[in-house]
Write a protein that holds these residues in place. Structure first.
Motif, PDB file in Angstrom:
ATOM      1  N   VAL A 401      -4.978  -7.935  12.416  1.00 42.14           N
ATOM      2  CA  VAL A 401      -3.783  -8.256  12.174  1.00 42.14           C
ATOM      3  C   VAL A 401      -2.759  -7.231  12.097  1.00 42.14           C
ATOM      4  CG1 VAL A 401      -2.105  -9.340  10.051  1.00 42.14           C
ATOM      5  CG2 VAL A 401      -4.749  -9.831  10.104  1.00 42.14           C
ATOM      6  N   ASP A 402      -1.873  -7.589  13.083  1.00 47.83           N
ATOM      7  CA  ASP A 402      -0.661  -6.844  13.515  1.00 47.83           C
ATOM      8  C   ASP A 402       0.365  -5.991  12.732  1.00 47.83           C
ATOM      9  OD1 ASP A 402      -1.750  -6.671  16.172  1.00 47.83           O
ATOM     10  OD2 ASP A 402      -0.355  -8.436  16.748  1.00 47.83           O
ATOM     11  N   THR A 403       0.549  -7.091  11.629  1.00 44.17           N
ATOM     12  CA  THR A 403       1.578  -6.849  10.589  1.00 44.17           C
ATOM     13  C   THR A 403       1.033  -6.634   9.089  1.00 44.17           C
ATOM     14  OG1 THR A 403       3.314  -8.050  11.636  1.00 44.17           O
ATOM     15  CG2 THR A 403       3.789  -7.505   9.428  1.00 44.17           C
ATOM     16  N   ILE A 404       0.969  -5.438   8.704  1.00 41.58           N
ATOM     17  CA  ILE A 404       0.436  -5.315   7.218  1.00 41.58           C
ATOM     18  C   ILE A 404       1.365  -4.640   6.294  1.00 41.58           C
ATOM     19  CG2 ILE A 404      -1.419  -4.408   5.740  1.00 41.58           C
ATOM     20  CD1 ILE A 404      -3.658  -4.914   7.839  1.00 41.58           C
ATOM     21  N   MET A 405       1.771  -5.022   5.443  1.00 44.53           N
ATOM     22  CA  MET A 405       3.026  -4.358   4.570  1.00 44.53           C
ATOM     23  C   MET A 405       2.437  -4.147   3.095  1.00 44.53           C
ATOM     24  SD  MET A 405       6.272  -6.317   6.021  1.00 44.53           S
ATOM     25  CE  MET A 405       7.352  -5.200   6.247  1.00 44.53           C
ATOM     26  N   GLU A 406       2.850  -3.010   2.603  1.00 44.01           N
ATOM     27  CA  GLU A 406       2.377  -2.882   1.112  1.00 44.01           C
ATOM     28  C   GLU A 406       3.463  -2.909   0.158  1.00 44.01           C
ATOM     29  OE1 GLU A 406      -0.586   0.415   0.075  1.00 44.01           O
ATOM     30  OE2 GLU A 406       0.046   1.125   2.174  1.00 44.01           O
ATOM     31  N   THR A 407       3.481  -3.588  -1.046  1.00 45.62           N
ATOM     32  CA  THR A 407       4.332  -3.711  -2.153  1.00 45.62           C
ATOM     33  C   THR A 407       3.806  -3.738  -3.285  1.00 45.62           C
ATOM     34  OG1 THR A 407       5.852  -5.200  -2.791  1.00 45.62           O
ATOM     35  CG2 THR A 407       4.312  -6.115  -1.702  1.00 45.62           C
ATOM     36  N   THR A 408       4.496  -3.224  -4.334  1.00 47.23           N
ATOM     37  CA  THR A 408       4.140  -3.429  -5.973  1.00 47.23           C
ATOM     38  C   THR A 408       4.831  -4.366  -6.663  1.00 47.23           C
ATOM     39  OG1 THR A 408       5.375  -1.596  -6.354  1.00 47.23           O
ATOM     40  CG2 THR A 408       2.979  -0.905  -5.681  1.00 47.23           C
ATOM     41  N   SER A 409       5.326  -5.216  -6.316  1.00 44.91           N
ATOM     42  CA  SER A 409       6.436  -6.194  -6.718  1.00 44.91           C
ATOM     43  C   SER A 409       6.375  -7.596  -6.201  1.00 44.91           C
ATOM     44  CB  SER A 409       7.869  -5.698  -6.860  1.00 44.91           C
ATOM     45  OG  SER A 409       8.545  -6.625  -6.859  1.00 44.91           O
ATOM     46  N   MET A 410       6.012  -8.470  -7.072  1.00 45.26           N
ATOM     47  CA  MET A 410       5.867  -9.921  -6.584  1.00 45.26           C
ATOM     48  C   MET A 410       7.149 -10.233  -5.999  1.00 45.26           C
ATOM     49  SD  MET A 410       3.968 -12.430  -6.203  1.00 45.26           S
ATOM     50  CE  MET A 410       2.629 -12.614  -7.200  1.00 45.26           C
ATOM     51  N   GLU A 411       8.131 -10.006  -6.306  1.00 44.66           N
ATOM     52  CA  GLU A 411       9.491 -10.430  -5.840  1.00 44.66           C
ATOM     53  C   GLU A 411       9.706 -10.013  -4.523  1.00 44.66           C
ATOM     54  OE1 GLU A 411      14.309 -10.333  -6.957  1.00 44.66           O
ATOM     55  OE2 GLU A 411      12.865  -9.659  -8.440  1.00 44.66           O
ATOM     56  N   VAL A 412       9.289  -8.783  -4.279  1.00 47.25           N
ATOM     57  CA  VAL A 412       9.519  -7.884  -2.869  1.00 47.25           C
ATOM     58  C   VAL A 412       8.322  -8.800  -2.060  1.00 47.25           C
ATOM     59  CG1 VAL A 412       9.125  -6.043  -1.508  1.00 47.25           C
ATOM     60  CG2 VAL A 412      10.373  -5.930  -3.610  1.00 47.25           C
ATOM     61  N   ALA A 413       7.396  -8.951  -2.528  1.00 46.32           N
ATOM     62  CA  ALA A 413       6.201  -9.508  -1.693  1.00 46.32           C
ATOM     63  C   ALA A 413       6.664 -11.023  -1.398  1.00 46.32           C
ATOM     64  CB  ALA A 413       5.168  -9.760  -2.460  1.00 46.32           C
ATOM     65  N   VAL A 414       7.124 -11.690  -1.917  1.00 41.96           N
ATOM     66  CA  VAL A 414       7.846 -12.882  -1.641  1.00 41.96           C
ATOM     67  C   VAL A 414       8.782 -13.014  -0.708  1.00 41.96           C
ATOM     68  CG1 VAL A 414       8.869 -15.213  -2.468  1.00 41.96           C
ATOM     69  CG2 VAL A 414       6.648 -14.233  -3.682  1.00 41.96           C
ATOM     70  N   ARG A 415       9.854 -12.138  -0.912  1.00 44.94           N
ATOM     71  CA  ARG A 415      10.841 -11.924  -0.157  1.00 44.94           C
ATOM     72  C   ARG A 415      10.471 -11.403   1.673  1.00 44.94           C
ATOM     73  NH1 ARG A 415      15.677 -13.115  -1.599  1.00 44.94           N
ATOM     74  NH2 ARG A 415      16.276 -12.895  -3.597  1.00 44.94           N
ATOM     75  N   THR A 416       9.495 -10.494   1.264  1.00 45.39           N
ATOM     76  CA  THR A 416       9.001 -10.061   2.640  1.00 45.39           C
ATOM     77  C   THR A 416       8.407 -11.056   3.510  1.00 45.39           C
ATOM     78  OG1 THR A 416       8.725  -7.891   1.488  1.00 45.39           O
ATOM     79  CG2 THR A 416       7.305  -8.268   3.806  1.00 45.39           C
ATOM     80  N   ALA A 417       7.459 -11.940   2.794  1.00 42.29           N
ATOM     81  CA  ALA A 417       6.779 -13.051   3.226  1.00 42.29           C
ATOM     82  C   ALA A 417       7.808 -14.159   3.920  1.00 42.29           C
ATOM     83  CB  ALA A 417       5.953 -13.864   2.338  1.00 42.29           C
ATOM     84  N   TYR A 418       8.938 -14.421   3.029  1.00 43.02           N
ATOM     85  CA  TYR A 418      10.198 -15.253   3.601  1.00 43.02           C
ATOM     86  C   TYR A 418      10.769 -14.549   4.818  1.00 43.02           C
ATOM     87  CZ  TYR A 418      14.793 -17.675   3.260  1.00 43.02           C
ATOM     88  OH  TYR A 418      15.877 -18.257   3.684  1.00 43.02           O
ATOM     89  N   LYS A 419      10.628 -13.326   4.805  1.00 44.26           N
ATOM     90  CA  LYS A 419      11.356 -12.937   6.392  1.00 44.26           C
ATOM     91  C   LYS A 419      10.599 -13.075   7.602  1.00 44.26           C
ATOM     92  CE  LYS A 419      14.390  -9.593   4.096  1.00 44.26           C
ATOM     93  NZ  LYS A 419      14.255  -8.243   3.132  1.00 44.26           N
ATOM     94  N   LEU A 420       9.243 -13.035   7.203  1.00 45.97           N
ATOM     95  CA  LEU A 420       8.352 -13.067   8.356  1.00 45.97           C
ATOM     96  C   LEU A 420       8.004 -14.532   8.551  1.00 45.97           C
ATOM     97  CD1 LEU A 420       5.661 -10.279   6.851  1.00 45.97           C
ATOM     98  CD2 LEU A 420       7.040 -10.086   8.840  1.00 45.97           C
ATOM     99  N   ALA A 421       8.160 -15.169   7.845  1.00 46.48           N
ATOM    100  CA  ALA A 421       7.592 -16.783   7.844  1.00 46.48           C
ATOM    101  C   ALA A 421       8.615 -17.600   9.109  1.00 46.48           C
ATOM    102  CB  ALA A 421       7.502 -17.514   6.705  1.00 46.48           C
ATOM    103  N   GLU A 422       7.857 -18.266   9.788  1.00 46.19           N
ATOM    104  CA  GLU A 422       8.689 -19.273  10.809  1.00 46.19           C
ATOM    105  C   GLU A 422       8.290 -20.604  10.469  1.00 46.19           C
ATOM    106  OE1 GLU A 422       8.569 -16.435  14.900  1.00 46.19           O
ATOM    107  OE2 GLU A 422       6.482 -17.184  14.164  1.00 46.19           O
ATOM    108  N   ARG A 423       8.989 -21.415  11.126  1.00 49.00           N
ATOM    109  CA  ARG A 423       8.728 -22.876  10.894  1.00 49.00           C
ATOM    110  C   ARG A 423       7.240 -23.161  10.927  1.00 49.00           C
ATOM    111  NH1 ARG A 423      12.715 -26.939  10.860  1.00 49.00           N
ATOM    112  NH2 ARG A 423      11.215 -28.342  11.666  1.00 49.00           N
ATOM    113  N   ASN A 424       6.804 -24.066  10.150  1.00 51.15           N
ATOM    114  CA  ASN A 424       5.316 -24.652  10.162  1.00 51.15           C
ATOM    115  C   ASN A 424       4.325 -23.226   9.791  1.00 51.15           C
ATOM    116  OD1 ASN A 424       6.128 -27.194  10.731  1.00 51.15           O
ATOM    117  ND2 ASN A 424       6.293 -26.672  13.073  1.00 51.15           N
TER     118      ASN A 424
END
Length: 456
Positions: A401-424
């Motif tokens: 997997v090209d993109t692997i990120m680390e976080t220790t907060s649910m809020e940051v994890a969800v915001r990061t996912a929101y930025k990475l996600a595309e339609r569908n």
């Protein structure tokens, strides 16, 4: 139900010490006091305010933030909460002294004549227990749900109200039984889990799960997944006294439950039930198996076929298990916080139809991630690690997997996912790990995920 008490484990006015002031501990304290024990509750950590109030209201002696050893070692019997390992120093001292250390399930079962359905397994036990409870309740049986889910079994026994119990049972609860025997036992499946508590030996964990059947007689029933290699292997080498009722989606069976022509078929002594799989509310092969196990129980307890059918059509699953939260900008957010082991996450990833951003991590319980590699390669476009120590996850998937990120907060994890996600795309929280490094429990983790998604 008759309110006659069965004889106690030990003589009246014996002293019981309860280690752990949570749901099972406080429930046991209430029942023990009611049945004539001198009761003392001891918690190494802090006792939650709501439980403290129950102990105070019931005039039960308690302590927190440490164990007073001299007091505990005077116990005639000790009930240990499932979260406390056998290796804990106080438990070791009790065992050395020859004090009986049991689980809430063992203690409470002595005080009820109710019919007990016990459900264990690495995955699917919460869903199956909830579904069994739903069908029996819809069938107008006087039934309660407990064990590893909801309200304490012991406290519900103390209420003297129920003629039937559906109990979700963890391996830790089964480790503390001596004579407990459910009339109907279900083993949903086996996969490596909690190996950190079993000396990293899978066979020890498997043996623990099969304890659910060890005290059953020929009048009882053992329902199990006939497609599960490890269950099959164990049964070929060991004997169970109860009547075996398998379920399978791969082969037709003369007795039990199986899949045929896209229907589930139950056949027990020529008592038959069948239903199209398309009409079952919970979809996916693992849920078909959960439905088979639950329907087998309902058939044994003589629930009307129409009631079973209606229940299967209406039951959509449990919170924190592949729970669809929201769709935002055509991205679906799924809460699978209950996936605390690799096998549960396997089901989740396998069910993904769109590229997934996978939030994973927590307290590793001896995980082997290799079985996830093909699915991750095929389904996952980015990984967000949510844990204190993510080294094993990064080593396992860093090359695919090209993109692997680390976080220790649910809020940051969800915001990061929101930025990475595309339609569908799909954002999937399916941690494959326990939650205790950053969260109170898997429910807390799931709720934080849902709140973070709603706040986007």
């Amino acid at each position: 139900m008759s309110s006659n008490r069965k004889s106690s484990i030990v003589n009246r006015q014996s002293k019981i010490v309860i280690l752990g002031g949570g749901e099972s501990g406080v429930g046991t304290a209430i029942l023990a006091k009611q049945t004539g024990f001198e009761v003392f509750v001891s918690d190494f950590g802090k006792i939650k305010e709501k439980y403290k109030q129950v102990l105070i209201n019931n005039e039960i002696e308690w302590e927190e933030e440490g164990h007073s050893e001299e007091n505990i070692l005077l116990a005639d019997v000790v009930m240990k909460s499932p979260g406390i390992p056998d290796k804990a120093p106080i438990v070791q001292k009790l065992l050395e002294k020859g004090v009986k250390v049991i689980s809430e399930i063992e203690f409470a079962a002595k005080y009820t004549d109710a019919t007990i359905v016990g459900i264990t397994g690495s995955n699917g036990k919460t869903t199956t227990a909830s579904l069994v409870y739903e069908i029996l309740k819809n069938g107008e049986l006087n039934v309660a749900l407990g064990g590893n889910i909801g309200k304490s079994f012991a406290e519900q026994v103390s209420e003297l109200r129920y003629e039937n119990f559906v109990l979700e049972l963890s391996s830790f609860q089964l480790d503390g039984i001596e004579s407990f025997a459910p009339h109907i036992a279900i083993l949903t499946n086996l996969s490596p889990d909690h190996l950190d508590r079993y000396d990293y030996k899978y066979e020890n964990y498997i043996a623990s799960k099969f304890r659910i059947a060890m005290n059953q007689t020929s009048q009882d029933y053992f329902i199990y997944d006939a497609d599960d290699v490890e269950i099959d292997k164990w049964l070929s080498k060991n004997t169970i006294k109860s009547r075996l009722l398998p379920f399978s989606i791969k082969k037709e069976l003369s007795q039990g439950a199986f899949k045929k022509n896209n229907e589930i078929v139950i056949n027990i002594d020529n008592n038959k039930f069948n239903m199209p799989i398309s009409e079952i509310a919970m979809q996916g092969e693992h849920n078909v198996k959960n439905a088979m196990a639950a329907t087998t129980v309902a058939t044994l307890l003589k629930i009307r076929k129409e009631t079973i059918r209606r229940s299967l059509e209406g039951f959509s699953g449990v919170e924190h298990r592949l729970e669809k939260v929201l769709k935002i900008n055509n991205v679906l957010y799924i809460n699978d916080s209950k996936a605390t082991n690799v096998n549960a996450t396997f089901y989740a990833l396998d069910s993904m139809e769109n590229p997934a951003i996978w939030i994973v991590g927590g307290v590793d319980k001896g995980n082997n991630y290799s079985e996830l590699l093909p699915l991750v390669n095929e389904k996952v476009k980015a990984i967000i690690c949510l844990g204190v120590d993510n080294k094993k996850i990064i080593e396992a998937f860093g090359n695919i997997v090209d993109t692997i990120m680390e976080t220790t907060s649910m809020e940051v994890a969800v915001r990061t996912a929101y930025k990475l996600a595309e339609r569908n795309n799909t954002v999937l929280l399916s941690p494959a790990c326990a939650s205790f490094d950053l969260f109170e429990n898997y429910e807390d983790r799931g709720r934080q995920f849902k709140n973070a998604v709603r706040n986007l």
